[in-house]
Motif scaffolding. Sequence first.
Motif, PDB file in Angstrom:
ATOM      1  N   TRP A 196       1.296  -1.254   0.354  1.00  0.00           N
ATOM      2  CA  TRP A 196      -0.007   0.120  -0.106  1.00  0.00           C
ATOM      3  C   TRP A 196       0.829   1.603  -0.198  1.00  0.00           C
ATOM      4  CZ3 TRP A 196      -4.802  -0.537  -0.406  1.00  0.00           C
ATOM      5  CH2 TRP A 196      -5.647  -1.449  -0.711  1.00  0.00           C
ATOM      6  N   TYR A 197       0.816   2.420  -0.878  1.00  0.00           N
ATOM      7  CA  TYR A 197       1.373   3.129  -0.764  1.00  0.00           C
ATOM      8  C   TYR A 197       0.444   4.937  -1.103  1.00  0.00           C
ATOM      9  CZ  TYR A 197       5.395   1.034  -2.832  1.00  0.00           C
ATOM     10  OH  TYR A 197       6.575   0.413  -2.851  1.00  0.00           O
ATOM     11  N   CYS A 198       1.180   5.981  -0.057  1.00  0.00           N
ATOM     12  CA  CYS A 198       0.028   6.928  -0.476  1.00  0.00           C
ATOM     13  C   CYS A 198       0.029   7.370  -1.585  1.00  0.00           C
ATOM     14  CB  CYS A 198       0.514   8.182   0.879  1.00  0.00           C
ATOM     15  SG  CYS A 198       0.885   9.315   0.811  1.00  0.00           S
ATOM     16  N   HIS A 199      -1.057   7.747  -2.216  1.00  0.00           N
ATOM     17  CA  HIS A 199      -1.548   8.147  -3.561  1.00  0.00           C
ATOM     18  C   HIS A 199      -0.995  10.017  -3.659  1.00  0.00           C
ATOM     19  CE1 HIS A 199      -2.637   9.473  -7.582  1.00  0.00           C
ATOM     20  NE2 HIS A 199      -2.541   8.042  -8.133  1.00  0.00           N
ATOM     21  N   SER A 200      -1.434  10.577  -2.610  1.00  0.00           N
ATOM     22  CA  SER A 200      -1.664  11.740  -2.099  1.00  0.00           C
ATOM     23  C   SER A 200      -1.245  11.981  -0.813  1.00  0.00           C
ATOM     24  CB  SER A 200      -2.609  12.356  -3.270  1.00  0.00           C
ATOM     25  OG  SER A 200      -3.533  12.113  -2.290  1.00  0.00           O
ATOM     26  N   THR A 223       9.932   6.244  -4.889  1.00  0.00           N
ATOM     27  CA  THR A 223      10.928   5.781  -3.212  1.00  0.00           C
ATOM     28  C   THR A 223      12.159   4.584  -4.246  1.00  0.00           C
ATOM     29  OG1 THR A 223       9.671   3.939  -3.346  1.00  0.00           O
ATOM     30  CG2 THR A 223       9.061   5.441  -2.546  1.00  0.00           C
ATOM     31  N   ALA A 224      12.356   4.204  -5.173  1.00  0.00           N
ATOM     32  CA  ALA A 224      13.438   3.600  -5.472  1.00  0.00           C
ATOM     33  C   ALA A 224      14.406   4.604  -5.651  1.00  0.00           C
ATOM     34  CB  ALA A 224      13.433   2.979  -7.130  1.00  0.00           C
ATOM     35  N   ARG A 225      14.396   5.499  -5.723  1.00  0.00           N
ATOM     36  CA  ARG A 225      15.561   6.570  -5.981  1.00  0.00           C
ATOM     37  C   ARG A 225      16.345   5.926  -4.410  1.00  0.00           C
ATOM     38  NH1 ARG A 225      13.024  11.965  -8.296  1.00  0.00           N
ATOM     39  NH2 ARG A 225      12.513  10.850 -10.444  1.00  0.00           N
ATOM     40  N   ASN A 226      15.636   6.026  -3.291  1.00  0.00           N
ATOM     41  CA  ASN A 226      16.062   5.575  -2.194  1.00  0.00           C
ATOM     42  C   ASN A 226      16.660   4.231  -1.350  1.00  0.00           C
ATOM     43  OD1 ASN A 226      15.481   8.338  -1.186  1.00  0.00           O
ATOM     44  ND2 ASN A 226      13.827   7.494  -0.247  1.00  0.00           N
ATOM     45  N   GLY A 227      17.071   3.566  -2.855  1.00  0.00           N
ATOM     46  CA  GLY A 227      17.672   1.780  -2.865  1.00  0.00           C
ATOM     47  C   GLY A 227      16.212   1.761  -3.094  1.00  0.00           C
ATOM     48  N   ALA A 228      16.634  -0.320  -3.232  1.00  0.00           N
ATOM     49  CA  ALA A 228      16.136  -1.227  -2.984  1.00  0.00           C
ATOM     50  C   ALA A 228      14.877  -0.841  -1.326  1.00  0.00           C
ATOM     51  CB  ALA A 228      16.625  -2.243  -3.521  1.00  0.00           C
ATOM     52  N   ASP A 229      15.597  -0.805  -0.924  1.00  0.00           N
ATOM     53  CA  ASP A 229      15.530  -1.539   0.714  1.00  0.00           C
ATOM     54  C   ASP A 229      13.886  -0.765   1.255  1.00  0.00           C
ATOM     55  OD1 ASP A 229      16.716  -3.766   0.834  1.00  0.00           O
ATOM     56  OD2 ASP A 229      18.082  -3.115   2.031  1.00  0.00           O
ATOM     57  N   CYS A 230      14.036   0.661   0.578  1.00  0.00           N
ATOM     58  CA  CYS A 230      13.768   1.642   0.523  1.00  0.00           C
ATOM     59  C   CYS A 230      11.350   1.096   0.612  1.00  0.00           C
ATOM     60  CB  CYS A 230      13.566   2.944   0.378  1.00  0.00           C
ATOM     61  SG  CYS A 230      11.847   4.324   0.278  1.00  0.00           S
ATOM     62  N   GLN A 231      11.200   0.996  -0.247  1.00  0.00           N
ATOM     63  CA  GLN A 231       9.752   0.843  -1.074  1.00  0.00           C
ATOM     64  C   GLN A 231       8.874   1.572  -0.316  1.00  0.00           C
ATOM     65  OE1 GLN A 231       9.629  -3.426   0.045  1.00  0.00           O
ATOM     66  NE2 GLN A 231       9.881  -3.621  -2.566  1.00  0.00           N
ATOM     67  N   GLY A 232       9.150   2.222   0.174  1.00  0.00           N
ATOM     68  CA  GLY A 232       7.962   3.766   0.534  1.00  0.00           C
ATOM     69  C   GLY A 232       8.098   3.187   2.088  1.00  0.00           C
ATOM     70  N   ARG A 233       9.011   3.461   2.887  1.00  0.00           N
ATOM     71  CA  ARG A 233       9.051   2.845   3.891  1.00  0.00           C
ATOM     72  C   ARG A 233       9.435   4.331   4.288  1.00  0.00           C
ATOM     73  NH1 ARG A 233      11.829  -2.008   3.041  1.00  0.00           N
ATOM     74  NH2 ARG A 233       9.949  -3.326   3.781  1.00  0.00           N
ATOM     75  N   TRP A 234       9.643   4.866   3.588  1.00  0.00           N
ATOM     76  CA  TRP A 234      10.717   5.951   4.553  1.00  0.00           C
ATOM     77  C   TRP A 234      10.582   7.673   3.016  1.00  0.00           C
ATOM     78  CZ3 TRP A 234      14.175   2.393   4.676  1.00  0.00           C
ATOM     79  CH2 TRP A 234      14.446   2.244   3.054  1.00  0.00           C
TER      80      TRP A 234
END
Length: 145
Positions: free
Chosen positions: A44-48, A94-105
Amino acid sequence: LRHLQAGCAAPLRGVLQLTIELIMGITPPAAVPTFRACLHEGLWYCHSGNRRLAAFRLAHRFAPDQFTRLMLPVIAADDAFLKGDGNNRQKLTTARNGADCQGRWLFFLETGEAVGLAGPGGSEFGHDLLSLLPLPSAPVPPERP
């Protein structure tokens, strides 16, 4: 729920102010404008509403008993979200933060600090200020007659 962007050039005062108002009970969660969520690849991702999500994440970190869940409208993860379109850039970055991020931060570009990820010394964005708040007690449910 995960952030959709790698970073945010957000007005930092707004995120911290909303977090403080939520924690201290000045602004009830229902008074915060609704933001939307979408499902992408099983997550689940925040769309806005990344800044509002950041404020709720921080509020949960400092007052977890008061902020346990969000009820959000769900929309489809469309091409504009995944790739961008003629008028808008891609939202899911979120991929710009690295593969581990996946929107976590979510990083705040102005400070280099993140919400959802503690930096060196265990500090997260706003931790220094929010740790000074006199946290209100959890509301006591009314007695039954």
